[in-house]
Design an enzyme around this catalytic site. Structure first.
Site, PDB file in Angstrom:
ATOM      1  N   LYS A  58     -12.959  10.409   0.791  1.00 46.75           N
ATOM      2  CA  LYS A  58     -12.226  10.843  -0.427  1.00 46.75           C
ATOM      3  C   LYS A  58     -13.089  11.460  -1.583  1.00 46.75           C
ATOM      4  O   LYS A  58     -12.620  12.822  -2.149  1.00 46.75           O
ATOM      5  CB  LYS A  58     -11.451   9.489  -1.186  1.00 46.75           C
ATOM      6  CG  LYS A  58     -10.565   9.153  -0.087  1.00 46.75           C
ATOM      7  CD  LYS A  58      -9.520  10.098   0.063  1.00 46.75           C
ATOM      8  CE  LYS A  58      -8.455   9.710   1.202  1.00 46.75           C
ATOM      9  NZ  LYS A  58      -7.316  10.675   1.467  1.00 46.75           N
TER      10      LYS A  58
ATOM     11  N   SER B 105      -7.747   8.601  -3.653  1.00 47.33           N
ATOM     12  CA  SER B 105      -7.557   7.137  -3.891  1.00 47.33           C
ATOM     13  C   SER B 105      -8.511   6.705  -5.081  1.00 47.33           C
ATOM     14  O   SER B 105      -9.366   7.158  -5.489  1.00 47.33           O
ATOM     15  CB  SER B 105      -8.032   6.573  -2.579  1.00 47.33           C
ATOM     16  OG  SER B 105      -8.216   5.033  -2.686  1.00 47.33           O
TER      17      SER B 105
ATOM     18  N   TYR C 135     -15.028   5.486   4.590  1.00 45.91           N
ATOM     19  CA  TYR C 135     -13.494   6.098   4.194  1.00 45.91           C
ATOM     20  C   TYR C 135     -13.628   6.475   2.711  1.00 45.91           C
ATOM     21  O   TYR C 135     -13.058   7.632   2.320  1.00 45.91           O
ATOM     22  CB  TYR C 135     -12.646   5.102   4.503  1.00 45.91           C
ATOM     23  CG  TYR C 135     -11.080   5.270   3.863  1.00 45.91           C
ATOM     24  CD1 TYR C 135     -10.298   6.439   3.999  1.00 45.91           C
ATOM     25  CD2 TYR C 135     -10.806   4.841   2.313  1.00 45.91           C
ATOM     26  CE1 TYR C 135      -9.184   6.713   3.416  1.00 45.91           C
ATOM     27  CE2 TYR C 135      -9.710   4.747   1.791  1.00 45.91           C
ATOM     28  CZ  TYR C 135      -8.817   5.744   2.129  1.00 45.91           C
ATOM     29  OH  TYR C 135      -7.694   6.322   1.391  1.00 45.91           O
TER      30      TYR C 135
HETATM   31  P1  NAD Z   1      -0.730   7.004   7.163  1.00 46.65           P
HETATM   32  O1  NAD Z   1      -1.864   6.639   8.058  1.00 46.65           O
HETATM   33  O2  NAD Z   1       0.468   6.161   7.197  1.00 46.65           O
HETATM   34  O3  NAD Z   1      -0.473   8.533   6.985  1.00 46.65           O
HETATM   35  C1  NAD Z   1      -1.480   9.172   7.536  1.00 46.65           C
HETATM   36  C2  NAD Z   1      -1.025  10.370   8.536  1.00 46.65           C
HETATM   37  O4  NAD Z   1      -1.899  11.446   8.984  1.00 46.65           O
HETATM   38  C3  NAD Z   1      -0.663   9.783   9.889  1.00 46.65           C
HETATM   39  O5  NAD Z   1       0.693   9.915  10.235  1.00 46.65           O
HETATM   40  C4  NAD Z   1      -1.709  10.153  10.851  1.00 46.65           C
HETATM   41  O6  NAD Z   1      -0.934  10.138  12.236  1.00 46.65           O
HETATM   42  C5  NAD Z   1      -2.018  11.501  10.233  1.00 46.65           C
HETATM   43  N1  NAD Z   1      -3.219  12.178  10.680  1.00 46.65           N
HETATM   44  C6  NAD Z   1      -4.458  11.435  10.419  1.00 46.65           C
HETATM   45  N2  NAD Z   1      -5.226  12.236  10.733  1.00 46.65           N
HETATM   46  C7  NAD Z   1      -4.740  13.657  11.231  1.00 46.65           C
HETATM   47  C8  NAD Z   1      -5.225  14.802  11.917  1.00 46.65           C
HETATM   48  N3  NAD Z   1      -6.398  14.938  11.856  1.00 46.65           N
HETATM   49  N4  NAD Z   1      -4.286  15.797  12.022  1.00 46.65           N
HETATM   50  C9  NAD Z   1      -3.054  15.453  11.850  1.00 46.65           C
HETATM   51  N5  NAD Z   1      -2.564  14.274  11.490  1.00 46.65           N
HETATM   52  C10 NAD Z   1      -3.360  13.320  11.090  1.00 46.65           C
HETATM   53  O7  NAD Z   1      -1.530   6.820   5.573  1.00 46.65           O
HETATM   54  P2  NAD Z   1      -0.660   6.793   4.362  1.00 46.65           P
HETATM   55  O8  NAD Z   1      -0.796   5.137   3.612  1.00 46.65           O
HETATM   56  O9  NAD Z   1       0.432   7.433   4.470  1.00 46.65           O
HETATM   57  O10 NAD Z   1      -1.745   7.545   3.472  1.00 46.65           O
HETATM   58  C11 NAD Z   1      -1.652   8.814   3.190  1.00 46.65           C
HETATM   59  C12 NAD Z   1      -2.808   9.471   2.536  1.00 46.65           C
HETATM   60  O11 NAD Z   1      -2.950   8.743   1.418  1.00 46.65           O
HETATM   61  C13 NAD Z   1      -4.206   9.315   3.393  1.00 46.65           C
HETATM   62  O12 NAD Z   1      -4.930  10.382   3.188  1.00 46.65           O
HETATM   63  C14 NAD Z   1      -4.712   8.089   2.687  1.00 46.65           C
HETATM   64  O13 NAD Z   1      -6.293   7.877   2.787  1.00 46.65           O
HETATM   65  C15 NAD Z   1      -4.336   8.149   1.136  1.00 46.65           C
HETATM   66  N6  NAD Z   1      -4.059   6.760   0.553  1.00 46.65           N
HETATM   67  C16 NAD Z   1      -3.587   5.777   1.124  1.00 46.65           C
HETATM   68  C17 NAD Z   1      -3.614   4.386   0.280  1.00 46.65           C
HETATM   69  C18 NAD Z   1      -2.856   3.441   0.854  1.00 46.65           C
HETATM   70  O14 NAD Z   1      -2.996   2.152   0.491  1.00 46.65           O
HETATM   71  N7  NAD Z   1      -1.754   3.611   1.622  1.00 46.65           N
HETATM   72  C19 NAD Z   1      -4.185   4.587  -0.933  1.00 46.65           C
HETATM   73  C20 NAD Z   1      -5.017   5.481  -1.278  1.00 46.65           C
HETATM   74  C21 NAD Z   1      -4.926   6.836  -0.672  1.00 46.65           C
HETATM   75  N1  UFG Z   2      -6.275  -9.544   0.827  1.00 44.40           N
HETATM   76  C1  UFG Z   2      -6.305 -10.737   1.120  1.00 44.40           C
HETATM   77  N2  UFG Z   2      -5.958 -11.051   2.327  1.00 44.40           N
HETATM   78  C2  UFG Z   2      -5.577 -10.121   3.357  1.00 44.40           C
HETATM   79  C3  UFG Z   2      -5.468  -8.686   2.988  1.00 44.40           C
HETATM   80  C4  UFG Z   2      -6.015  -8.420   1.825  1.00 44.40           C
HETATM   81  O1  UFG Z   2      -6.283 -11.596   0.499  1.00 44.40           O
HETATM   82  O2  UFG Z   2      -5.382 -10.479   4.683  1.00 44.40           O
HETATM   83  C5  UFG Z   2      -6.567  -9.095  -0.685  1.00 44.40           C
HETATM   84  C6  UFG Z   2      -7.718  -8.494  -0.633  1.00 44.40           C
HETATM   85  O3  UFG Z   2      -9.030  -9.342  -0.805  1.00 44.40           O
HETATM   86  C7  UFG Z   2      -7.547  -7.601  -1.893  1.00 44.40           C
HETATM   87  C8  UFG Z   2      -6.084  -7.488  -2.246  1.00 44.40           C
HETATM   88  O4  UFG Z   2      -5.542  -8.579  -1.191  1.00 44.40           O
HETATM   89  O5  UFG Z   2      -8.144  -8.551  -3.171  1.00 44.40           O
HETATM   90  C9  UFG Z   2      -5.620  -6.148  -1.741  1.00 44.40           C
HETATM   91  O6  UFG Z   2      -6.328  -5.799  -0.628  1.00 44.40           O
HETATM   92  P1  UFG Z   2      -5.985  -4.260   0.112  1.00 44.40           P
HETATM   93  O7  UFG Z   2      -6.897  -4.349   1.444  1.00 44.40           O
HETATM   94  O8  UFG Z   2      -4.393  -4.267   0.500  1.00 44.40           O
HETATM   95  O9  UFG Z   2      -6.248  -3.255  -0.887  1.00 44.40           O
HETATM   96  P2  UFG Z   2      -7.678  -2.668  -1.528  1.00 44.40           P
HETATM   97  O10 UFG Z   2      -7.298  -2.947  -2.961  1.00 44.40           O
HETATM   98  O11 UFG Z   2      -8.670  -3.465  -1.142  1.00 44.40           O
HETATM   99  O12 UFG Z   2      -7.928  -1.228  -1.171  1.00 44.40           O
HETATM  100  C10 UFG Z   2      -6.638  -0.543  -0.901  1.00 44.40           C
HETATM  101  C11 UFG Z   2      -6.890   0.502  -0.002  1.00 44.40           C
HETATM  102  C12 UFG Z   2      -8.271   1.309  -0.388  1.00 44.40           C
HETATM  103  C13 UFG Z   2      -7.750   1.878  -1.839  1.00 44.40           C
HETATM  104  C14 UFG Z   2      -7.461   0.956  -2.527  1.00 44.40           C
HETATM  105  C15 UFG Z   2      -7.064   1.600  -3.945  1.00 44.40           C
HETATM  106  O13 UFG Z   2      -7.323  -0.096   1.373  1.00 44.40           O
HETATM  107  O14 UFG Z   2      -8.499   2.259   0.361  1.00 44.40           O
HETATM  108  O15 UFG Z   2      -6.366   0.118  -2.070  1.00 44.40           O
HETATM  109  O16 UFG Z   2      -6.136   2.666  -3.771  1.00 44.40           O
HETATM  110  F1  UFG Z   2      -8.876   2.449  -2.149  1.00 44.40           F
END
Ligand code: NAD
Ligand code: UFG
Length: 359
Positions: free
Chosen positions: A154, A124, A150
């Site tokens: 990572k 991330s 969190y």
């Molecule tokens: P998500 O929660 O939709 O998917 C993660 C999946 O992993 C879920 O289906 C959950 O049930 C499963 N899981 C969690 N712990 C587990 C375990 N111990 N054993 C088996 N399954 C398990 O999340 P996502 O948005 O699809 O994110 C996928 C990956 O990408 C994550 O590692 C997340 O940290 C990373 N990521 C997500 C974002 C974002 O904004 N969505 C940004 C940066 C990184």
């Molecule tokens: N925001 C609002 N109102 C809300 C929710 C979010 O104004 O109700 C704003 C936040 O302040 C931020 C922007 O929308 O400025 C995006 O917020 P998110 O929570 O959607 O995303 P972030 O950029 O804060 O963080 C996300 C993930 C992190 C990851 C990062 C980059 O939550 O784990 O993107 O991948 F690291």
């Protein structure tokens, strides 16, 4: 290739599984359904025209994991599984360290003992922490002022993977481990069919799922966290990336894996403010999205986005879809999920132990 996808019923994982199946790969999903639903499996099968193998299992259960690897004969692993709610990680740090770190360590034990050499990890942009830069490049230091557990998981996992690859590749230089760390920026949108999308359990924290709740009428309004930042309209700027582009990035990462550990930013390189995102949703939907301006959210950076040049150069990947495309696809998902034909929340999981195979 025969690929194990951990977290494959989740938001990004499910879109990637469709892309993998469409490209002719065979896929096995392992997920404990902690934050996803079996309905995603149905949607994947419908979209790809074939069903991946599915194991309802927890990565923290090493015995199950070894059984799955015994059966699987995997060529590669894509590791999405992890807990990801930033706020919850602050109040429940042990849960996050335990799930994300132990899950990954178990996976590495299984990978090592089953001689699997290819791994892609969902990292991330959060690993860059709070640095006084806006456009992040992969060479920048990581682990600087990360504000939540969190994010630390990572950063720690990236280090674990580097140490693992270095040790393995010293022992077996002729059969090296190949790992890509993919640092995602802000994924939004969903499959254009509307059959797959972000369907988290519990209260979401991220902007897009909250916009979706307001659009569904499950929340009366959205709070914009601060409009006094040093940005063009005062609200925070982020690099939003369509999840279909992100899924494609995994295919390219798989294709161009190299010995050792290589890191890539997956982002568009373009910044969009919170207000711009809201207004794009309004423009595409033709509806007003009620919002109010609130206080800043602690820990938020004013703006950050990717320098995606390395992924372009080495993976031959770049984003093709826009924020507007993401909004259009989100509307389709909202329409279908409101009609209860998308991800089926009522699907009952099978027993977790021993691992169940579903065909
Ligand atoms: P998500 O929660 O939709 O998917 C993660 C999946 O992993 C879920 O289906 C959950 O049930 C499963 N899981 C969690 N712990 C587990 C375990 N111990 N054993 C088996 N399954 C398990 O999340 P996502 O948005 O699809 O994110 C996928 C990956 O990408 C994550 O590692 C997340 O940290 C990373 N990521 C997500 C974002 C974002 O904004 N969505 C940004 C940066 C990184
Ligand atoms: N925001 C609002 N109102 C809300 C929710 C979010 O104004 O109700 C704003 C936040 O302040 C931020 C922007 O929308 O400025 C995006 O917020 P998110 O929570 O959607 O995303 P972030 O950029 O804060 O963080 C996300 C993930 C992190 C990851 C990062 C980059 O939550 O784990 O993107 O991948 F690291």
């Amino acid at each position: 290739m025969n690929i194990l996808v951990t977290g494959g019923t989740g938001y990004i994982g499910s879109h990637t599984v469709v892309a993998l199946l469409d490209s002719g790969h065979d896929v096995t999903i392992l997920d404990n359904l902690n934050n996803s639903h079996l309905g995603a499996l149905e949607s994947i099968s419908q979209l790809a025209g074939r069903r991946p193998l599915f194991y309802l299992s927890d990565l923290c259960n090493l015995d199950n994991l070894n059984l799955i690897f015994d059966h699987g004969h995997f060529d590669a692993v894509i590791h999405f599984a992890g807990l990801k709610a930033v706020g919850e990680s602050v109040s429940e740090p042990l849960k996050y360290y335990e799930n994300n770190l132990i899950g990954t360590l178990n996976l590495l034990h299984a990978i090592k003992s089953h001689n699997v050499k290819k791994l892609i990890f969902s990292s991330s942009a959060t690993v860059y922490g709070a640095q006084p830069a806006e456009k992040f490049t992969e060479e920048m230091p990581t682990g600087i002022n990360i504000s939540n557990p969190y994010g630390w998981t990572k950063s720690m996992i990236e280090q674990i993977l580097k140490d693992f690859a270095a040790a393995e590749n010293t022992k077996s230089p002729d059969n090296p481990v190949e790992i890509s760390l993919l640092r995602y920026f802000n994924p939004i949108g969903n499959h254009p069919s509307g059959l797959l999308g972000e369907n988290p359990n519990g209260q979401p924290n991220n902007l897009m799922p909250i916009i979706m709740q307001v659009a569904r009428g499950e929340r009366s309004e959205l709070t914009v966290f601060g409009d006094d930042y040093d940005t063009p309209d005062g609200t925070c700027v982020r690099d939003y990336i369509h999840v279909v582009d992100l899924a494609d990035g995994h295919l390219k990462a798989l294709e161009y894996l190299k010995p050792g550990v290589n890191t890539y930013n997956l982002g568009s390189g373009q910044g969009t403010s919170v207000l711009e995102l809201i207004h794009t949703f309004e423009e595409v939907s033709g509806k007003t999205l009620p919002y109010k301006i609130g206080n800043r959210r602690p820990g938020d950076l004013a703006g950050f986005y990717a320098n995606p040049e390395k992924a372009k150069r080495e993976l031959h990947w770049q984003t093709k879809l826009t924020v507007k495309d993401a909004m259009r696809d989100t509307l389709k998902f909202l329409e279908l999920s409101t009609n209860k034909t998308a991800n089926n929340n009522s699907a009952q999981p099978v027993e977790p132990n021993p691992p169940e195979r579903q065909k």
